[in-house]
Design a protein around this motif. Structure first.
Motif, PDB file in Angstrom:
ATOM      1  N   LEU A 149      86.884  60.714  56.714  1.00  0.00           N
ATOM      2  CA  LEU A 149      86.201  60.682  58.008  1.00  0.00           C
ATOM      3  C   LEU A 149      86.853  59.676  58.968  1.00  0.00           C
ATOM      4  CD1 LEU A 149      82.480  60.876  56.841  1.00  0.00           C
ATOM      5  CD2 LEU A 149      83.660  62.551  58.300  1.00  0.00           C
ATOM      6  N   GLY A 150      87.759  58.863  58.454  1.00  0.00           N
ATOM      7  CA  GLY A 150      88.439  57.884  59.293  1.00  0.00           C
ATOM      8  C   GLY A 150      87.595  56.669  59.613  1.00  0.00           C
ATOM      9  N   LEU A 151      86.581  56.408  58.793  1.00  0.00           N
ATOM     10  CA  LEU A 151      85.691  55.274  59.058  1.00  0.00           C
ATOM     11  C   LEU A 151      86.282  53.974  58.510  1.00  0.00           C
ATOM     12  CD1 LEU A 151      82.336  57.042  58.212  1.00  0.00           C
ATOM     13  CD2 LEU A 151      83.164  56.389  60.471  1.00  0.00           C
ATOM     14  N   PRO A 152      86.028  52.860  59.205  1.00  0.00           N
ATOM     15  CA  PRO A 152      86.531  51.569  58.709  1.00  0.00           C
ATOM     16  C   PRO A 152      85.774  51.156  57.445  1.00  0.00           C
ATOM     17  CG  PRO A 152      85.158  51.247  60.658  1.00  0.00           C
ATOM     18  CD  PRO A 152      85.304  52.733  60.469  1.00  0.00           C
ATOM     19  N   GLU A 153      86.445  50.413  56.607  1.00  0.00           N
ATOM     20  CA  GLU A 153      85.872  49.887  55.363  1.00  0.00           C
ATOM     21  C   GLU A 153      85.199  50.966  54.517  1.00  0.00           C
ATOM     22  OE1 GLU A 153      83.798  46.125  55.630  1.00  0.00           O
ATOM     23  OE2 GLU A 153      84.638  45.806  57.641  1.00  0.00           O
ATOM     24  N   PRO A 154      85.937  52.008  54.139  1.00  0.00           N
ATOM     25  CA  PRO A 154      85.332  53.083  53.337  1.00  0.00           C
ATOM     26  C   PRO A 154      84.834  52.602  51.975  1.00  0.00           C
ATOM     27  CG  PRO A 154      87.714  53.355  53.466  1.00  0.00           C
ATOM     28  CD  PRO A 154      87.352  52.253  54.413  1.00  0.00           C
ATOM     29  N   ASP A 155      85.460  51.557  51.427  1.00  0.00           N
ATOM     30  CA  ASP A 155      84.998  51.029  50.143  1.00  0.00           C
ATOM     31  C   ASP A 155      83.618  50.395  50.274  1.00  0.00           C
ATOM     32  OD1 ASP A 155      86.185  49.038  51.743  1.00  0.00           O
ATOM     33  OD2 ASP A 155      86.728  47.806  50.012  1.00  0.00           O
ATOM     34  N   GLY A 156      83.393  49.670  51.380  1.00  0.00           N
ATOM     35  CA  GLY A 156      82.076  49.065  51.619  1.00  0.00           C
ATOM     36  C   GLY A 156      81.009  50.116  51.877  1.00  0.00           C
ATOM     37  N   LEU A 157      81.378  51.157  52.621  1.00  0.00           N
ATOM     38  CA  LEU A 157      80.424  52.247  52.875  1.00  0.00           C
ATOM     39  C   LEU A 157      80.067  52.967  51.571  1.00  0.00           C
ATOM     40  CD1 LEU A 157      81.984  53.676  56.158  1.00  0.00           C
ATOM     41  CD2 LEU A 157      79.832  52.397  55.948  1.00  0.00           C
ATOM     42  N   ALA A 158      81.053  53.124  50.698  1.00  0.00           N
ATOM     43  CA  ALA A 158      80.800  53.762  49.397  1.00  0.00           C
ATOM     44  C   ALA A 158      79.832  52.922  48.570  1.00  0.00           C
ATOM     45  CB  ALA A 158      82.109  53.981  48.642  1.00  0.00           C
ATOM     46  N   LEU A 159      80.045  51.605  48.562  1.00  0.00           N
ATOM     47  CA  LEU A 159      79.123  50.722  47.837  1.00  0.00           C
ATOM     48  C   LEU A 159      77.716  50.814  48.410  1.00  0.00           C
ATOM     49  CD1 LEU A 159      81.240  47.494  47.233  1.00  0.00           C
ATOM     50  CD2 LEU A 159      80.182  48.942  45.490  1.00  0.00           C
ATOM     51  N   THR A 160      77.621  50.894  49.730  1.00  0.00           N
ATOM     52  CA  THR A 160      76.305  51.011  50.366  1.00  0.00           C
ATOM     53  C   THR A 160      75.605  52.287  49.935  1.00  0.00           C
ATOM     54  OG1 THR A 160      76.999  49.698  52.265  1.00  0.00           O
ATOM     55  CG2 THR A 160      75.113  51.162  52.593  1.00  0.00           C
ATOM     56  N   LEU A 161      76.310  53.414  49.968  1.00  0.00           N
ATOM     57  CA  LEU A 161      75.683  54.693  49.623  1.00  0.00           C
ATOM     58  C   LEU A 161      75.315  54.766  48.145  1.00  0.00           C
ATOM     59  CD1 LEU A 161      74.779  57.495  50.590  1.00  0.00           C
ATOM     60  CD2 LEU A 161      77.069  58.322  50.028  1.00  0.00           C
ATOM     61  N   VAL A 162      76.248  54.416  47.279  1.00  0.00           N
ATOM     62  CA  VAL A 162      75.969  54.498  45.834  1.00  0.00           C
ATOM     63  C   VAL A 162      74.932  53.450  45.440  1.00  0.00           C
ATOM     64  CG1 VAL A 162      76.969  54.327  43.515  1.00  0.00           C
ATOM     65  CG2 VAL A 162      78.195  55.562  45.319  1.00  0.00           C
ATOM     66  N   GLY A 163      75.005  52.267  46.051  1.00  0.00           N
ATOM     67  CA  GLY A 163      73.986  51.244  45.789  1.00  0.00           C
ATOM     68  C   GLY A 163      72.605  51.699  46.220  1.00  0.00           C
ATOM     69  N   ALA A 164      72.535  52.381  47.366  1.00  0.00           N
ATOM     70  CA  ALA A 164      71.248  52.912  47.841  1.00  0.00           C
ATOM     71  C   ALA A 164      70.715  53.944  46.856  1.00  0.00           C
ATOM     72  CB  ALA A 164      71.402  53.518  49.229  1.00  0.00           C
ATOM     73  N   TYR A 165      71.613  54.783  46.330  1.00  0.00           N
ATOM     74  CA  TYR A 165      71.193  55.783  45.340  1.00  0.00           C
ATOM     75  C   TYR A 165      70.646  55.099  44.090  1.00  0.00           C
ATOM     76  CZ  TYR A 165      71.703  58.890  41.349  1.00  0.00           C
ATOM     77  OH  TYR A 165      71.484  59.579  40.188  1.00  0.00           O
ATOM     78  N   GLN A 166      71.368  54.098  43.586  1.00  0.00           N
ATOM     79  CA  GLN A 166      70.892  53.416  42.383  1.00  0.00           C
ATOM     80  C   GLN A 166      69.560  52.723  42.644  1.00  0.00           C
ATOM     81  OE1 GLN A 166      71.981  53.575  39.263  1.00  0.00           O
ATOM     82  NE2 GLN A 166      73.507  55.040  39.964  1.00  0.00           N
ATOM     83  N   GLY A 167      69.422  52.132  43.822  1.00  0.00           N
ATOM     84  CA  GLY A 167      68.166  51.481  44.171  1.00  0.00           C
ATOM     85  C   GLY A 167      67.015  52.460  44.277  1.00  0.00           C
ATOM     86  N   MET A 168      67.255  53.592  44.936  1.00  0.00           N
ATOM     87  CA  MET A 168      66.152  54.546  45.068  1.00  0.00           C
ATOM     88  C   MET A 168      65.808  55.173  43.721  1.00  0.00           C
ATOM     89  SD  MET A 168      67.638  57.742  47.264  1.00  0.00           S
ATOM     90  CE  MET A 168      68.604  59.039  46.556  1.00  0.00           C
ATOM     91  N   SER A 169      66.802  55.326  42.839  1.00  0.00           N
ATOM     92  CA  SER A 169      66.522  55.848  41.494  1.00  0.00           C
ATOM     93  C   SER A 169      65.683  54.860  40.705  1.00  0.00           C
ATOM     94  CB  SER A 169      67.823  56.142  40.746  1.00  0.00           C
ATOM     95  OG  SER A 169      68.493  57.215  41.316  1.00  0.00           O
ATOM     96  N   LEU A 170      66.049  53.590  40.799  1.00  0.00           N
ATOM     97  CA  LEU A 170      65.298  52.554  40.098  1.00  0.00           C
ATOM     98  C   LEU A 170      63.856  52.483  40.598  1.00  0.00           C
ATOM     99  CD1 LEU A 170      65.262  50.021  38.209  1.00  0.00           C
ATOM    100  CD2 LEU A 170      65.768  48.706  40.264  1.00  0.00           C
ATOM    101  N   LEU A 171      63.678  52.479  41.923  1.00  0.00           N
ATOM    102  CA  LEU A 171      62.327  52.400  42.482  1.00  0.00           C
ATOM    103  C   LEU A 171      61.524  53.670  42.202  1.00  0.00           C
ATOM    104  CD1 LEU A 171      63.138  50.630  45.851  1.00  0.00           C
ATOM    105  CD2 LEU A 171      61.891  49.676  43.890  1.00  0.00           C
TER     106      LEU A 171
END
Length: 195
Positions: A149-171
């Motif tokens: 997508l050409g977005l800056p800091e794709p590694d940080g965005l990936a951590l945000t999305l996958v972290g959100a998934y893990q958090g919502m799964s846990l909750l």
């Protein structure tokens, strides 16, 4: 190879695949410590004694469950890769998570809960690191979508999305409330649209 030998080889491969699939399912539902080889054999419709032909220890079966998780992730991402747009791929990934909300409410994320449990074991032979590899595969795939997508800091965005998934799964699991996944999935989809 004779037809008889070929049939035996196919049957052995089928049993091994059934055991791997059953290991992934049973370990997800019961956890590593509560799962026995007999539980997995029963779920795979394989006599318990036959399991030892394919897997010598329970840890071998846990490793097989992790391999099954890897295979499932590869199949999911390969299917998502058929979509033409990386943003649509990511949104479809989120929809897939939302579709699994009832399972998450009962047992949590298959890989995340296994990684957490294995991380607490001592002298586990590196199984915790293997669980981390499965999560890393997801992170790398998601990062690739953000990069495309050409977005800056794709590694940080990936951590945000996958972290959100893990958090919502846990909750979702802790609260036994599938609606947590529905609400958070909608929030993640809106976030993806805003990028």
């Amino acid at each position: 190879m004779t037809d008889s030998q070929s049939a035996r080889a196919r049957s052995a491969g089928d049993k091994r695949r059934r055991l791997m699939s059953a290991a992934a399912d049973v370990v997800h539902r019961q956890g590593v410590e509560r799962t026995t080889i007999a539980d997995i054999a029963r779920a795979a419709s394989v006599p318990t004694g036959n399991v030892y032909y394919y897997f010598k220890t329970k840890d071998d079966l846990v490793a097989a469950a992790l391999a099954e998780h890897t295979g499932q992730l590869e199949r999911i991402t390969a299917e998502l890769d058929r979509l033409p747009d990386p943003r649509e791929r990511l949104k479809a990934l989120v929809r897939g998570w939302v579709e699994q909300r009832d399972l998450a409410a009962r047992y949590g994320c298959p890989t995340g809960t296994l990684a957490a449990e294995l991380g607490k074991r001592s002298a586990d032979g590196g199984l915790d690191a293997e669980a981390g590899k499965v999560i890393r595969l997801l992170l790398e795939w998601v990062e690739g979508q953000f990069r495309e997508l050409g977005l800056p800091e794709p590694d940080g965005l990936a951590l945000t999305l996958v972290g959100a998934y893990q958090g919502m799964s846990l909750l979702t699991n802790a609260l036994r409330d599938p609606d947590v996944t529905v609400r958070e999935g909608a929030r993640l989809t809106a976030w993806l649209d805003s990028l």
